[in-house]
Design a protein around this motif. Structure first.
Motif, PDB file in Angstrom:
ATOM      1  N   TRP A 297       0.861  -1.184   0.000  1.00  0.00           N
ATOM      2  CA  TRP A 297       0.000   0.000   0.000  1.00  0.00           C
ATOM      3  C   TRP A 297       0.893   1.229   0.000  1.00  0.00           C
ATOM      4  O   TRP A 297       1.733   1.401   0.881  1.00  0.00           O
ATOM      5  CB  TRP A 297      -0.908   0.004   1.231  1.00  0.00           C
ATOM      6  N   SER A 298       0.695   2.099  -0.975  1.00  0.00           N
ATOM      7  CA  SER A 298       1.517   3.290  -1.109  1.00  0.00           C
ATOM      8  C   SER A 298       1.039   4.379  -0.162  1.00  0.00           C
ATOM      9  O   SER A 298      -0.092   4.350   0.318  1.00  0.00           O
ATOM     10  CB  SER A 298       1.438   3.804  -2.547  1.00  0.00           C
ATOM     11  N   PRO A 299       1.895   5.372   0.128  1.00  0.00           N
ATOM     12  CA  PRO A 299       1.412   6.568   0.832  1.00  0.00           C
ATOM     13  C   PRO A 299       0.423   7.333  -0.046  1.00  0.00           C
ATOM     14  O   PRO A 299       0.297   7.102  -1.255  1.00  0.00           O
ATOM     15  CB  PRO A 299       2.695   7.365   1.092  1.00  0.00           C
ATOM     16  N   ALA A 300      -0.281   8.274   0.546  1.00  0.00           N
ATOM     17  CA  ALA A 300      -1.258   9.069  -0.203  1.00  0.00           C
ATOM     18  C   ALA A 300      -0.546  10.016  -1.170  1.00  0.00           C
ATOM     19  O   ALA A 300       0.544  10.531  -0.872  1.00  0.00           O
ATOM     20  CB  ALA A 300      -2.131   9.867   0.771  1.00  0.00           C
ATOM     21  N   TYR A 301      -1.155  10.207  -2.338  1.00  0.00           N
ATOM     22  CA  TYR A 301      -0.600  11.114  -3.344  1.00  0.00           C
ATOM     23  C   TYR A 301      -1.726  11.534  -4.273  1.00  0.00           C
ATOM     24  O   TYR A 301      -2.848  11.025  -4.203  1.00  0.00           O
ATOM     25  CB  TYR A 301       0.514  10.420  -4.140  1.00  0.00           C
ATOM     26  N   ILE A 302      -1.447  12.487  -5.148  1.00  0.00           N
ATOM     27  CA  ILE A 302      -2.403  12.944  -6.155  1.00  0.00           C
ATOM     28  C   ILE A 302      -1.889  12.502  -7.513  1.00  0.00           C
ATOM     29  O   ILE A 302      -0.760  12.839  -7.907  1.00  0.00           O
ATOM     30  CB  ILE A 302      -2.572  14.480  -6.110  1.00  0.00           C
ATOM     31  N   ASP A 303      -2.679  11.698  -8.225  1.00  0.00           N
ATOM     32  CA  ASP A 303      -2.255  11.197  -9.525  1.00  0.00           C
ATOM     33  C   ASP A 303      -2.100  12.366 -10.504  1.00  0.00           C
ATOM     34  O   ASP A 303      -2.939  13.275 -10.559  1.00  0.00           O
ATOM     35  CB  ASP A 303      -3.290  10.197 -10.056  1.00  0.00           C
ATOM     36  N   ARG A 304      -1.005  12.319 -11.273  1.00  0.00           N
ATOM     37  CA  ARG A 304      -0.674  13.447 -12.149  1.00  0.00           C
ATOM     38  C   ARG A 304      -1.629  13.596 -13.330  1.00  0.00           C
ATOM     39  O   ARG A 304      -1.705  14.656 -13.941  1.00  0.00           O
ATOM     40  CB  ARG A 304       0.757  13.289 -12.666  1.00  0.00           C
ATOM     41  N   PHE A 305      -2.358  12.533 -13.678  1.00  0.00           N
ATOM     42  CA  PHE A 305      -3.245  12.607 -14.848  1.00  0.00           C
ATOM     43  C   PHE A 305      -4.729  12.659 -14.436  1.00  0.00           C
ATOM     44  O   PHE A 305      -5.481  13.464 -14.962  1.00  0.00           O
ATOM     45  CB  PHE A 305      -2.993  11.397 -15.761  1.00  0.00           C
ATOM     46  N   SER A 306      -5.143  11.797 -13.496  1.00  0.00           N
ATOM     47  CA  SER A 306      -6.548  11.836 -13.095  1.00  0.00           C
ATOM     48  C   SER A 306      -6.830  12.929 -12.071  1.00  0.00           C
ATOM     49  O   SER A 306      -7.981  13.245 -11.804  1.00  0.00           O
ATOM     50  CB  SER A 306      -6.953  10.480 -12.505  1.00  0.00           C
ATOM     51  N   LYS A 307      -5.737  13.507 -11.454  1.00  0.00           N
ATOM     52  CA  LYS A 307      -5.866  14.592 -10.470  1.00  0.00           C
ATOM     53  C   LYS A 307      -6.702  14.153  -9.270  1.00  0.00           C
ATOM     54  O   LYS A 307      -7.364  14.968  -8.620  1.00  0.00           O
ATOM     55  CB  LYS A 307      -6.475  15.854 -11.099  1.00  0.00           C
ATOM     56  N   GLU A 308      -6.668  12.884  -8.937  1.00  0.00           N
ATOM     57  CA  GLU A 308      -7.456  12.339  -7.843  1.00  0.00           C
ATOM     58  C   GLU A 308      -6.522  12.039  -6.681  1.00  0.00           C
ATOM     59  O   GLU A 308      -5.446  11.446  -6.856  1.00  0.00           O
ATOM     60  CB  GLU A 308      -8.162  11.046  -8.279  1.00  0.00           C
ATOM     61  N   ALA A 309      -6.884  12.464  -5.447  1.00  0.00           N
ATOM     62  CA  ALA A 309      -6.136  12.109  -4.253  1.00  0.00           C
ATOM     63  C   ALA A 309      -6.460  10.661  -3.905  1.00  0.00           C
ATOM     64  O   ALA A 309      -7.627  10.293  -3.766  1.00  0.00           O
ATOM     65  CB  ALA A 309      -6.489  13.035  -3.101  1.00  0.00           C
ATOM     66  N   MET A 310      -5.426   9.851  -3.726  1.00  0.00           N
ATOM     67  CA  MET A 310      -5.668   8.410  -3.611  1.00  0.00           C
ATOM     68  C   MET A 310      -4.518   7.740  -2.883  1.00  0.00           C
ATOM     69  O   MET A 310      -3.449   8.322  -2.659  1.00  0.00           O
ATOM     70  CB  MET A 310      -5.814   7.789  -5.008  1.00  0.00           C
ATOM     71  N   VAL A 311      -4.761   6.490  -2.490  1.00  0.00           N
ATOM     72  CA  VAL A 311      -3.729   5.537  -2.090  1.00  0.00           C
ATOM     73  C   VAL A 311      -3.867   4.333  -3.011  1.00  0.00           C
ATOM     74  O   VAL A 311      -4.968   4.037  -3.488  1.00  0.00           O
ATOM     75  CB  VAL A 311      -3.865   5.120  -0.612  1.00  0.00           C
ATOM     76  N   THR A 312      -2.752   3.663  -3.246  1.00  0.00           N
ATOM     77  CA  THR A 312      -2.727   2.590  -4.250  1.00  0.00           C
ATOM     78  C   THR A 312      -2.289   1.291  -3.598  1.00  0.00           C
ATOM     79  O   THR A 312      -1.293   1.253  -2.858  1.00  0.00           O
ATOM     80  CB  THR A 312      -1.764   2.952  -5.393  1.00  0.00           C
ATOM     81  N   ALA A 313      -3.046   0.199  -3.872  1.00  0.00           N
ATOM     82  CA  ALA A 313      -2.652  -1.168  -3.505  1.00  0.00           C
ATOM     83  C   ALA A 313      -2.040  -1.813  -4.736  1.00  0.00           C
ATOM     84  O   ALA A 313      -2.678  -1.885  -5.779  1.00  0.00           O
ATOM     85  CB  ALA A 313      -3.858  -1.969  -3.018  1.00  0.00           C
ATOM     86  N   ALA A 314      -0.792  -2.272  -4.609  1.00  0.00           N
ATOM     87  CA  ALA A 314      -0.051  -2.811  -5.751  1.00  0.00           C
ATOM     88  C   ALA A 314       0.454  -4.210  -5.421  1.00  0.00           C
ATOM     89  O   ALA A 314       0.839  -4.500  -4.294  1.00  0.00           O
ATOM     90  CB  ALA A 314       1.123  -1.906  -6.121  1.00  0.00           C
TER      91      ALA A 314
END
Length: 810
Positions: A148-165
């Motif tokens: 699970w990544s830290p929180a960030y804002i995706d550069r293209f969708s401009k959505e604040a999110m966390v990512t499970a990879a």
């Protein structure tokens, strides 16, 4: 006294109620936190399962991009989404050329909440995702492990999110990652819905202490990732608690987890949080924690969101490393506690006053007078009085008097037992003296053995210090016993010898048994080798306490072994000479056998050539017989028409002359090697076979160019065609083989009959070797003499394909 007891009672009641209220506040807060952590863990577990399933499906179908583009969006729209899933994607690893040139597949929700493909990472030159925080560390993660990544804002969708990879592996090769993006806005809405009606509120921080979910208000906002340090000053105690737990966690990982596996962290991790994130990656690799962990609790005099005192609990979630802070107000429990204290306190005061008066009267009669009587009886050593009191009172006083009586009797019994124990102790001392004397005898015997044995004997402790040495060992080394005892091999011998001795001792300590090794010892007469028998010495519980050694001088045995080795080398030299002679004889025998085999093969070749020559003469006789018969029939026909039609006679004689010249070119003594027309040869053969074909009903269709010339010997071509026609007649005798086709070009001549049946039982097509088989004889002759091949194909009727040798220029 009564007033003091009353005041003490009220104070105790107030303190008990206060402590109970605090415990209830803490238990309520912890229960609230455990409930919400369980719900969050259930949610993240579902997302983990979705991410792992997406990775497995993408790993299996990594080359089928169309299938992935149709399947992944349906998987991301799982039931109960409620706006949590902001998107996801398949991100191939192009750095190792596993999927070189494969585009990434990324979906994000539009304004209507519908997943749409986003090609930003494919179109932009600088959009390299290989150093993203949700991609780079996964090269070191096993399959099925979620990061699970830290929180960030995706550069293209401009959505604040966390990512499970999750990494994708196939045949030990890293293919890339599969991701599922969780919207911070959707997570906040989900938490507000789950905490409705529970009281208090919830704050969620990601793995690097960024606020990702909190109630909306002037102090907190989770629309964008917010650092812990940027919270209001009222949250300073919470900041200190989280900072202290992070520091202890980092120190624990550095001390217990060994060197970090993640030296170069990807982009997106703040510099001040890099140590924390590296420790989290290492802890995730060893699957810690396996369940939610309570990091700490605290009470605050004023919560900025509730504007009243509140209780805080901080939990650490597994897998995500999120910190969940539960906040509950203290006002509701305080009011209930104060009401309960007021009601209980009034009644306790009244009951206490009545009880004190009743107790005072009963205490003197039932307690004080019997106790005074028992004290007087104990002072005067009057057990009868105690017996009387115990029988007169059936309550606690009687029980106490009975206990005194029983204790007095036990003391008498104990005194008698002590006398018996003293007697037994004296006997035991006598037995120990005898054992000591026996031990002294054993010691004298052991000393005599150590002094008289010609072998070297010594004992070391587990640290390598000498505990015991015999005289022979001191005499051999030339070192006095006081210097040896308590010393180690490193203090007495050279480093290389000391290392050898210590390594062998450690083998005994690790194995726990006995070993035999050879070790060199620096004696007064130079270095000698000894046979060492080393064994472990253990206590009664089996723990090894020392290592014993018995050494034997093996110099004389080494000399005998050296002499035996020299004799073995001499015998080995003689044996090698015999082996060389045997090899020479074997080479001569092998050469003679090879010569014998060569002669046998030569004889076989000559026999085969003779057989082919006889077969060729036989075929020549058959063809000439048929040809002469045909010529004689034509001669008779010409003679019968010669008187009636001279022109026909002339024409027939001319044709017959041309035919004889062609025959001469084919079978003459000096055969013409120039190519001939295939049509001439076939015409010559068809004339000789015409009557026979009519009788058998054979119809032959020829497909070739009229000017086709084959670059093989004319006689070989004639004999080949004649034998093929003979085979055709043989097949046509008892079968409905009437329609035959002959096709020819420069490379191949093919004779086929598509409607021929009954081929499986035909002896001509049998694979069994037989000199009388015409097809096998023709094939052998065509291969050996002409240099071509004949293949019989029976899949569709019968096809005889004759592969002609390579053409030669004229």
């Amino acid at each position: 006294m009564a007033t003091l007891m009353l005041v003490a009672t009220i104070g105790i009641v107030l303190q008990v109620q206060k402590d109970d209220r605090r415990r209830q506040e803490l238990n309520l807060n912890l229960s609230y936190g455990q409930l919400m952590v369980a719900k969050l863990t259930q949610l993240t577990t579902q997302i983990n399962t979705l991410t792992i399933a997406t990775a497995e499906m993408a790993g299996i179908n990594s080359a089928n991009h169309a299938l992935l583009a149709n399947t992944v969006p349906h998987m991301l729209n799982f039931p109960g989404d409620q706006g949590l899933i902001a998107g996801g994607g398949i991100w191939p690893d192009s750095t190792n050329n596993n999927e070189a040139g494969s585009p990434q597949l990324f979906w994000a929700r539009d304004a209507l909440g519908i997943l749409q493909p986003n090609s930003g990472y494919n179109s932009e030159q600088q959009a390299d995702y290989h150093q993203e925080i949700w991609f780079a560390p996964l090269r070191l993660f096993p399959a099925g492990k979620v990061l699970w990544s830290p929180a960030y804002i995706d550069r293209f969708s401009k959505e604040a999110m966390v990512t499970a990879a999750v990494p994708m592996w196939q045949q030990h090769a890293f293919l890339g990652t599969a991701t599922v993006d969780v919207s911070l806005r959707g997570l906040e809405q989900w938490l507000l819905q789950e905490t409705e009606g529970l009281g208090g509120y919830l704050m969620v921080f990601d793995s690097v202490n960024r606020l990702i979910a909190a109630p909306k208000g002037p102090e907190l906002s989770a629309q964008e990732p917010q650092e812990l340090d940027s919270l209001a000053a009222e949250f300073n105690p919470l900041k200190s608690l989280i900072a202290d737990t992070d520091s202890r966690f980092i120190e624990q990982e550095i001390a217990g987890a060994g060197p970090a596996r993640f030296d170069d962290l990807p982009q997106g991790v703040p510099k001040k949080q890099q140590a924390l994130f590296r420790a989290l990656l290492n802890a995730s690799g060893r699957q810690w924690p396996r369940s939610a962990t309570l990091l700490g609790t605290l009470s605050m005099a004023r919560d900025p969101m509730l504007d009243e005192p509140a209780q805080y609990s901080v939990f650490l979630m597994p897998d995500t490393f999120w910190k969940v802070v539960t906040v509950t107000p203290q006002s509701s429990l305080r009011e209930e506690a104060l009401l309960l204290i007021g009601q209980a306190g009034l009644w306790l005061i009244l009951v206490q006053l009545v009880a004190l008066m009743v107790l005072f009267g009963a205490q003197h009669k039932l307690l004080i007078r019997p106790l005074v009587a028992m004290v007087q009886a104990l002072k005067n050593n009057q057990p009868a009085t105690l017996e009387l009191v115990s029988r007169s009172f059936q309550d606690e006083i009687g029980t106490l008097a009975s206990a005194f009586v029983s204790r007095t009797r036990q003391l008498e019994i104990t005194m008698a037992s002590l006398d018996a124990s003293n007697l037994a102790l004296e006997q035991q001392i006598e037995v120990q003296k005898e054992a000591q004397q026996e031990l002294l005898r054993y010691r004298d015997q052991l000393n005599a053995l150590l002094k008289s044995t010609p072998n070297l004997i010594y004992i070391k402790d587990t640290q390598g210090r000498y505990l015991l040495v015999n005289d022979k060992y001191c005499e051999t080394l030339g070192i006095e016993r006081p210097r040896l005892l308590g010393s180690t091999d490193q203090q007495l011998f050279a480093r290389d010898l000391a290392n050898i001795y210590r390594d062998n001792d450690l083998r005994v300590l690790n194995q726990g048994g006995a070993i035999q090794v050879e070790e060199p010892l620096p004696t007064l007469h130079g270095e000698k080798r000894f046979q060492m028998t080393k064994f472990a010495i253990a206590d009664e519980e089996g723990a090894i306490q020392a290592v014993g050694t018995i050494a034997f001088d093996i110099q004389h045995r080494r000399r005998a072994e050296l002499k035996l080795q020299q004799e073995q080398q001499l015998l080995h030299s003689k044996l090698q000479g015999c082996e060389l002679q045997i090899k020479a004889l074997s080479s001569e025998i092998q050469a003679m056998e090879q010569k014998k085999d060569q002669l046998q093969r030569q004889n076989q070749v000559e026999a085969g050539q003779n057989r082919l020559a006889r077969w060729e003469d036989t075929m020549l006789k058959h063809w000439l017989t048929a040809l002469v018969r045909q010529l004689m029939q034509r001669q008779d026909t010409l003679m019968s028409h010669s008187f009636n039609d001279p022109a026909l006679l002339k024409q027939g004689v001319t044709a017959q002359g041309d035919q004889l010249r062609l025959i001469y070119r084919i079978v003459g003594v000096q055969q013409d090697t120039k190519p001939v027309l295939l049509d001439e040869v076939l015409s010559l053969l068809q004339q000789s076979q015409s009557n026979r074909w009519q009788q058998l009903g054979i119809q032959l269709t020829c497909r070739y160019n009229d000017d086709l010339k084959l670059h093989i010997n004319p006689w070989h071509l004639t004999l080949l065609c004649f034998c093929l026609f003979e085979l055709m007649a043989e097949f046509a005798k008892n079968r409905s083989a009437s329609q035959w086709t002959l096709e020819c070009n420069q490379q191949q001549l093919q004779l086929s009959c598509p409607r021929l049946v009954g081929l499986k039982d035909n002896s001509i097509l049998s694979d069994r070797e037989n000199e009388d088989n015409p097809l096998q004889s023709l094939t052998a002759w065509f291969t050996a003499v002409v240099g071509g091949t004949i293949i019989a194909d029976t899949q569709q009727g019968l096809q005889l394909r004759c592969k002609l040798p390579q053409s030669q220029p004229e």
